[in-house]
Design an enzyme around this catalytic site. Structure first.
Site, PDB file in Angstrom:
ATOM      1  N   ASP A  34       0.841  -1.201   0.000  1.00 46.94           N
ATOM      2  CA  ASP A  34       0.000   0.000   0.000  1.00 46.94           C
ATOM      3  C   ASP A  34       0.878   1.253   0.000  1.00 46.94           C
ATOM      4  O   ASP A  34       0.566   2.248  -0.649  1.00 46.94           O
ATOM      5  CB  ASP A  34      -0.886   0.044   1.254  1.00 46.94           C
ATOM      6  N   PHE A  35       1.971   1.150   0.742  1.00 49.90           N
ATOM      7  CA  PHE A  35       2.854   2.308   0.860  1.00 49.90           C
ATOM      8  C   PHE A  35       3.427   2.697  -0.508  1.00 49.90           C
ATOM      9  O   PHE A  35       3.340   3.841  -0.946  1.00 49.90           O
ATOM     10  CB  PHE A  35       3.986   2.023   1.854  1.00 49.90           C
ATOM     11  N   GLU A  36       3.964   1.687  -1.181  1.00 46.87           N
ATOM     12  CA  GLU A  36       4.528   1.951  -2.515  1.00 46.87           C
ATOM     13  C   GLU A  36       3.470   2.540  -3.459  1.00 46.87           C
ATOM     14  O   GLU A  36       3.738   3.458  -4.220  1.00 46.87           O
ATOM     15  CB  GLU A  36       5.035   0.642  -3.127  1.00 46.87           C
ATOM     16  N   ASP A  38       0.847   4.278  -2.689  1.00 46.50           N
ATOM     17  CA  ASP A  38       0.580   5.678  -2.340  1.00 46.50           C
ATOM     18  C   ASP A  38       1.667   6.608  -2.842  1.00 46.50           C
ATOM     19  O   ASP A  38       1.402   7.717  -3.313  1.00 46.50           O
ATOM     20  CB  ASP A  38       0.443   5.825  -0.818  1.00 46.50           C
ATOM     21  N   SER A  82     -36.795  -4.438 -14.326  1.00 52.06           N
ATOM     22  CA  SER A  82     -36.490  -5.340 -13.219  1.00 52.06           C
ATOM     23  C   SER A  82     -36.774  -6.767 -13.670  1.00 52.06           C
ATOM     24  O   SER A  82     -37.062  -7.015 -14.831  1.00 52.06           O
ATOM     25  CB  SER A  82     -37.305  -4.958 -11.997  1.00 52.06           C
ATOM     26  N   GLU A 112     -26.704 -17.015 -12.155  1.00 50.53           N
ATOM     27  CA  GLU A 112     -25.814 -16.063 -11.490  1.00 50.53           C
ATOM     28  C   GLU A 112     -26.377 -15.750 -10.123  1.00 50.53           C
ATOM     29  O   GLU A 112     -27.569 -15.909  -9.895  1.00 50.53           O
ATOM     30  CB  GLU A 112     -25.774 -14.743 -12.285  1.00 50.53           C
ATOM     31  N   LYS A 114     -27.834 -13.303  -7.417  1.00 53.44           N
ATOM     32  CA  LYS A 114     -28.540 -12.020  -7.469  1.00 53.44           C
ATOM     33  C   LYS A 114     -27.966 -11.147  -6.365  1.00 53.44           C
ATOM     34  O   LYS A 114     -28.173 -11.400  -5.186  1.00 53.44           O
ATOM     35  CB  LYS A 114     -30.029 -12.234  -7.276  1.00 53.44           C
ATOM     36  N   ASP A 116     -27.504  -8.049  -3.989  1.00 57.30           N
ATOM     37  CA  ASP A 116     -28.498  -7.183  -3.372  1.00 57.30           C
ATOM     38  C   ASP A 116     -27.868  -5.821  -3.079  1.00 57.30           C
ATOM     39  O   ASP A 116     -27.464  -5.534  -1.964  1.00 57.30           O
ATOM     40  CB  ASP A 116     -28.998  -7.847  -2.082  1.00 57.30           C
ATOM     41  N   ARG A 135     -30.219   3.432 -11.702  1.00 59.90           N
ATOM     42  CA  ARG A 135     -31.417   2.926 -12.342  1.00 59.90           C
ATOM     43  C   ARG A 135     -32.514   3.996 -12.406  1.00 59.90           C
ATOM     44  O   ARG A 135     -33.248   4.085 -13.376  1.00 59.90           O
ATOM     45  CB  ARG A 135     -31.909   1.724 -11.531  1.00 59.90           C
ATOM     46  N   GLU A 172     -24.172  -4.232 -10.147  1.00 57.48           N
ATOM     47  CA  GLU A 172     -24.668  -3.848  -8.839  1.00 57.48           C
ATOM     48  C   GLU A 172     -23.539  -3.233  -8.027  1.00 57.48           C
ATOM     49  O   GLU A 172     -22.441  -3.781  -7.970  1.00 57.48           O
ATOM     50  CB  GLU A 172     -25.157  -5.131  -8.161  1.00 57.48           C
ATOM     51  N   TYR A 225     -24.268  -7.769 -16.955  1.00 56.29           N
ATOM     52  CA  TYR A 225     -25.130  -7.665 -18.142  1.00 56.29           C
ATOM     53  C   TYR A 225     -24.473  -6.714 -19.137  1.00 56.29           C
ATOM     54  O   TYR A 225     -24.351  -5.525 -18.873  1.00 56.29           O
ATOM     55  CB  TYR A 225     -26.492  -7.157 -17.688  1.00 56.29           C
ATOM     56  N   LYS A 287     -30.884 -16.852 -16.566  1.00 52.04           N
ATOM     57  CA  LYS A 287     -31.027 -16.133 -17.836  1.00 52.04           C
ATOM     58  C   LYS A 287     -30.858 -17.085 -19.017  1.00 52.04           C
ATOM     59  O   LYS A 287     -30.002 -17.965 -18.964  1.00 52.04           O
ATOM     60  CB  LYS A 287     -29.939 -15.048 -17.961  1.00 52.04           C
ATOM     61  N   LYS A 311     -35.784 -16.059  -5.579  1.00 52.83           N
ATOM     62  CA  LYS A 311     -35.428 -15.395  -4.314  1.00 52.83           C
ATOM     63  C   LYS A 311     -35.210 -16.420  -3.210  1.00 52.83           C
ATOM     64  O   LYS A 311     -36.045 -17.308  -3.017  1.00 52.83           O
ATOM     65  CB  LYS A 311     -36.559 -14.435  -3.900  1.00 52.83           C
ATOM     66  N   CYS A 405     -66.304  -1.467   4.182  1.00 48.76           N
ATOM     67  CA  CYS A 405     -65.122  -0.673   3.851  1.00 48.76           C
ATOM     68  C   CYS A 405     -64.776   0.257   5.029  1.00 48.76           C
ATOM     69  O   CYS A 405     -65.649   0.999   5.499  1.00 48.76           O
ATOM     70  CB  CYS A 405     -65.378   0.156   2.601  1.00 48.76           C
ATOM     71  N   CYS A 408     -65.383   4.060   3.652  1.00 43.25           N
ATOM     72  CA  CYS A 408     -66.670   4.637   3.256  1.00 43.25           C
ATOM     73  C   CYS A 408     -67.859   3.824   3.754  1.00 43.25           C
ATOM     74  O   CYS A 408     -69.006   4.198   3.513  1.00 43.25           O
ATOM     75  CB  CYS A 408     -66.732   4.810   1.738  1.00 43.25           C
ATOM     76  N   CYS A 423     -63.921  -2.947  -2.179  1.00 48.40           N
ATOM     77  CA  CYS A 423     -64.955  -1.982  -1.893  1.00 48.40           C
ATOM     78  C   CYS A 423     -65.503  -1.570  -3.256  1.00 48.40           C
ATOM     79  O   CYS A 423     -64.775  -1.033  -4.082  1.00 48.40           O
ATOM     80  CB  CYS A 423     -64.388  -0.761  -1.175  1.00 48.40           C
ATOM     81  N   CYS A 429     -65.502   6.258  -2.911  1.00 50.71           N
ATOM     82  CA  CYS A 429     -64.690   5.879  -1.753  1.00 50.71           C
ATOM     83  C   CYS A 429     -63.371   6.673  -1.818  1.00 50.71           C
ATOM     84  O   CYS A 429     -62.628   6.558  -2.798  1.00 50.71           O
ATOM     85  CB  CYS A 429     -64.450   4.379  -1.812  1.00 50.71           C
TER      86      CYS A 429
HETATM   87  S1  IVH Z   1     -29.894  -9.034 -14.855  1.00 47.41           S
HETATM   88  C1  IVH Z   1     -33.334  -6.684 -17.506  1.00 47.41           C
HETATM   89  N1  IVH Z   1     -28.364 -10.181 -13.082  1.00 47.41           N
HETATM   90  O1  IVH Z   1     -31.884  -7.398  -9.685  1.00 47.41           O
HETATM   91  C2  IVH Z   1     -32.821  -6.947 -16.137  1.00 47.41           C
HETATM   92  N2  IVH Z   1     -29.816  -8.450 -12.333  1.00 47.41           N
HETATM   93  O2  IVH Z   1     -34.929  -7.437  -9.842  1.00 47.41           O
HETATM   94  C3  IVH Z   1     -31.424  -7.430 -16.178  1.00 47.41           C
HETATM   95  N3  IVH Z   1     -29.600  -7.934  -9.951  1.00 47.41           N
HETATM   96  O3  IVH Z   1     -32.515  -4.517 -11.551  1.00 47.41           O
HETATM   97  C4  IVH Z   1     -30.886  -7.618 -14.832  1.00 47.41           C
HETATM   98  N4  IVH Z   1     -28.023  -9.400  -9.503  1.00 47.41           N
HETATM   99  O4  IVH Z   1     -30.416  -4.573 -10.066  1.00 47.41           O
HETATM  100  C5  IVH Z   1     -29.316  -9.253 -13.288  1.00 47.41           C
HETATM  101  N5  IVH Z   1     -26.901 -11.269 -11.661  1.00 47.41           N
HETATM  102  C6  IVH Z   1     -27.843 -10.346 -11.857  1.00 47.41           C
HETATM  103  C7  IVH Z   1     -28.326  -9.527 -10.812  1.00 47.41           C
HETATM  104  C8  IVH Z   1     -29.330  -8.587 -11.094  1.00 47.41           C
HETATM  105  C9  IVH Z   1     -28.790  -8.437  -9.007  1.00 47.41           C
HETATM  106  C10 IVH Z   1     -30.593  -6.866  -9.709  1.00 47.41           C
HETATM  107  C11 IVH Z   1     -30.636  -5.771 -10.738  1.00 47.41           C
HETATM  108  C12 IVH Z   1     -32.031  -5.785 -11.287  1.00 47.41           C
HETATM  109  C13 IVH Z   1     -32.774  -6.464 -10.204  1.00 47.41           C
HETATM  110  C14 IVH Z   1     -33.981  -7.140 -10.782  1.00 47.41           C
END
Ligand code: IVH
Length: 668
Positions: A34-36, A38, A82, A112, A114, A116, A135, A172, A225, A287, A311, A405, A408, A423, A429
């Site tokens: 790290d020093f080098e 910097d 999404s 892949e 996902k 978060d 986004r 992400e 992507y 995908k 999920k 309801c 109303c 309702c 309403c």
């Molecule tokens: S592909 C057309 N790949 O999940 C959408 N999305 O609910 C292409 N995300 O908006 C997205 N990991 O922010 C893709 N390996 C992954 C991902 C991923 C997280 C997120 C992304 C997307 C949301 C969809």
């Protein structure tokens, strides 16, 4: 040192430092201390200053600046949609069935993780990062390039030379658990409120005005992507491997799967293994690998048909149910909400959970005072997943769904086969009236500038409007009498309303808020039937003859137009000059020349893009289908068609036509 030598030396230093960055942040294999590092960075800084070099993609810019920036909004070249979600293997099988039904052949899937975090779209031109956009609302986002330049694992200049001249890559932005926990430890020490979770913190950091603070936050980024015209391969998987060579951080944890069993194996493995990762993940994205097939599958209004997000099951905790309240939405659907003894889950304090509908309450056999299990995953509102029956006191009272309801007083109805109570007092309403107006003015509907939830609340409570048509009768004086409304804002609203008279019919139809008539259905109805009168005069049976219109939608449309007050509303809106017919521009060039023909597009074309050809087919009454089957009428063939496709058409005896033939066909 003369200037030329100095510039050369600066270039070399930039390159060397980027290499070290890459080794450290992408490969996690540092080769100098790290020093080098910097010391060399300081040297570069000094030289850039001395020779007046200001390269935004120099490693010296990774430390950010304390110039505050307001973010410019940028329209995404490709919308940022999404993904639809799956929560079981069953739902993935259904996804697979849908895919196969459209493309008609077997296909590989890429699995892949996902991630978060906060999604980002990076644009590169000639190998340099030119823009990073959040986004936002999917159509446009904030330009956060200056902040993103501080993220060390994002390459500012690409490696090698076989990248396309111009492309986008999406991924992400994440805050690693370690960084997040350290940040919270500091806050705790200082007696400050704690941050909820790494995702929100990453998103918040990305929007900070001072990029030098962002630089200290140690964000990370995984890309998943690649988008653009001249991508290296047809395979999404291959493209990502290439992107890794260009210097991007691509997760090593992905798999090219030949079948669903391999997909399930990946999911089962990562369901538990993910806890060993340095960043948060909340599922697996599946995908279709081939870009070509992806193009054939296309998109719904919200998400690609070629991908789905599985999920993971979320963490579950137990707490006490204190009471149940009921919310009435825009469509009149009544949602029961559980009020809970507050409890922390996944970093946030949860006080309420959705109960969805009466069946859920019944199935859970909920009693007030029950100890319940609550789960929360990602964006999803927490939900109750079970009851600890051993903790129930005999005096606890069962939760009984309300009969009227809460807003109303109208008796609630429940349509056969539907889970929700409604309702029926649609036009009387309050939350329904206000909700309909909010929907009407929203961006995807009439996009009326200046009117939001707050203004509608005011207008409604002051009895200035009781339906959407009343909006058009507001005067400037009436608006200016509202709380906190200056002349300028009032004028903006009036201008916005005026401009909405030009909004095309398909969006007006969507804006009316007919149940089940979303953007896509509205478009389909308008393209097929052209005018509101035609739509209004269709029977349920006629409507269901239209592609993609099912019984539920048809019924809802017929029902909506059967109400006299709705016909009055339309008359009023017509008088105000809103569009209730497809416009000449949309209509021009629309023919039935290709009616009944199923056309597959394949290969690359000289005069038109595939999207344009697709549009032409649809504009002329034909149907663009994804894969070749015995029902295919023509293969519209461009250059470089895969041999397997050609073999298939020959075998099935399907005629092929060239781009020129196709254009001639339309001319006649
Ligand atoms: S592909 C057309 N790949 O999940 C959408 N999305 O609910 C292409 N995300 O908006 C997205 N990991 O922010 C893709 N390996 C992954 C991902 C991923 C997280 C997120 C992304 C997307 C949301 C969809």
């Amino acid at each position: 040192m003369n200037r030329e030598d100095a510039l050369q030396k600066i270039k070399e230093l930039q390159h060397e430092l980027e290499e070290h960055n890459y080794n450290y942040y992408v490969l996690a294999k540092p080769t100098i201390s790290d020093f080098e590092f910097d010391m060399r960075l300081k040297e570069l800084e000094k030289m850039e200053k001395e020779f007046g070099v200001n390269d935004p993609n120099s490693p010296t810019h990774r430390v950010g600046s304390d110039l505050s920036s307001d973010f410019e909004q940028v329209v995404h070249k490709y919308g940022m949609l999404s993904l639809s979600n799956a929560y079981s293997e069953e739902e993935i099988r259904e996804f697979d069935t849908r895919v196969k039904k459209i493309i008609g052949i077997e296909c590989d899937y890429v699995c892949e993780l996902k991630f978060d975090g906060s999604s980002i779209s990076l644009s590169y031109e000639n190998g340099e990062l030119v823009r990073a956009v959040t986004r936002g609302d999917g159509e446009k986002g904030d330009d956060v390039t200056t902040n993103v330049r501080t993220i060390r694992s994002i390459p500012l200049k690409l490696r090698g030379n076989d990248y396309p001249e111009s492309f986008e890559i999406r991924g992400e932005i994440l805050m690693p658990f370690e960084v997040f926990n350290a940040l919270n430890a500091e806050l705790e020490e200082a007696g400050e409120p704690l941050l909820a979770n790494p995702r929100n913190t990453a998103a918040g950091t990305l929007k900070m005005k001072n990029s030098s603070v962002v630089a200290t936050r140690k964000l990370d980024a995984y890309l998943y992507y690649l988008l653009g015209e001249n991508l290296p391969a047809d395979g999404h998987y291959e493209n990502l491997q290439k992107a890794r060579e260009w210097g991007f951080k691509i997760s090593d944890h992905m798999a090219l799967c030949k079948n669903l069993e391999e997909v399930f194996a990946f999911i089962r493995k990562w369901d538990t293994e993910r806890f060993k990762l340095p960043v948060a993940t909340d599922g697996v994205v599946i995908k279709v690998n081939s870009k070509n097939l992806q193009d054939n599958l296309g998109f719904t209004a919200k998400s690609p048909r070629w991908a789905i997000a599985y999920k993971f099951k979320a963490e579950s905790v137990s707490t006490v149910l204190k009471s149940v309240s009921y919310q009435v939405g825009r469509t009149g659907a009544v949602t029961p909400v559980a009020n809970l003894e507050p409890i922390p889950i996944a970093g946030t304090i949860v006080k309420r959970a959705t109960l969805h509908n009466a069946d859920i309450i019944k199935n859970l056999d909920l009693h007030i005072g029950d100890t319940v299990y609550v789960e929360k995953g990602g964006e999803i509102i927490p939900k109750i997943t079970g009851v600890d029956a051993t903790q129930r006191h005999p005096m606890f009272e069962a939760v009984r769904f309300i009969a009227n309801c809460p807003e109303c007083g109208t008796p609630l109805v429940r349509n056969e086969g539907e889970a929700a109570h409604y309702c029926p007092n649609e036009d009387g309403c309050p939350p329904q009236i206000k909700g309909k107006m909010e929907h009407f003015v929203s961006r995807k509907a009439m996009d009326i500038d200046g009117i939001g939830e707050e203004t509608i609340e005011l207008l409604y409570s002051q009895k200035l409007v009781k339906n959407i048509a009343d909006l058009y009768e507001l005067s400037k004086e009436q608006l200016m009498n509202l709380d906190r409304m200056a002349e300028k804002s009032a004028q903006r609203i009036l201008d916005g309303l005026d401009a909405s008279r030009k909004v095309p019919f398909e969006r007006v139809l969507f804006a009316l808020g007919i149940r089940f008539v979303g953007e896509t259905v509205a478009k389909t109805l308008v393209n097929k039937l052209h005018t509101i009168e035609n739509i209004q005069n269709q029977s349920r049976e006629q409507l269901t003859e239209i592609d993609e219109i099912g019984g539920r939608i048809a019924e809802s449309v017929v029902d909506w137009f059967s109400k006299p007050e709705h016909l009055v509303l339309i008359e009023k809106l017509k008088k105000q000059g809103l569009q209730f017919a497809i416009n000449d521009e949309q209509l021009a060039g629309r023919t039935e020349k290709l009616a009944g023909l199923n056309i597959v597009i394949s290969g690359t074309f000289e005069k038109h893009s595939r999207d344009e050809l697709k549009k032409m087919i649809e504009m002329n009454g034909g149907k663009n289908v994804g894969s070749i089957s015995k029902n295919t009428s023509y293969l519209l063939a461009g250059n470089n068609i895969g041999p397997s496709k050609l073999e298939k058409v020959t075998k099935l005896g399907i005629p092929t036509i060239s781009e020129d033939d196709f254009l001639k066909l339309l001319e006649n």
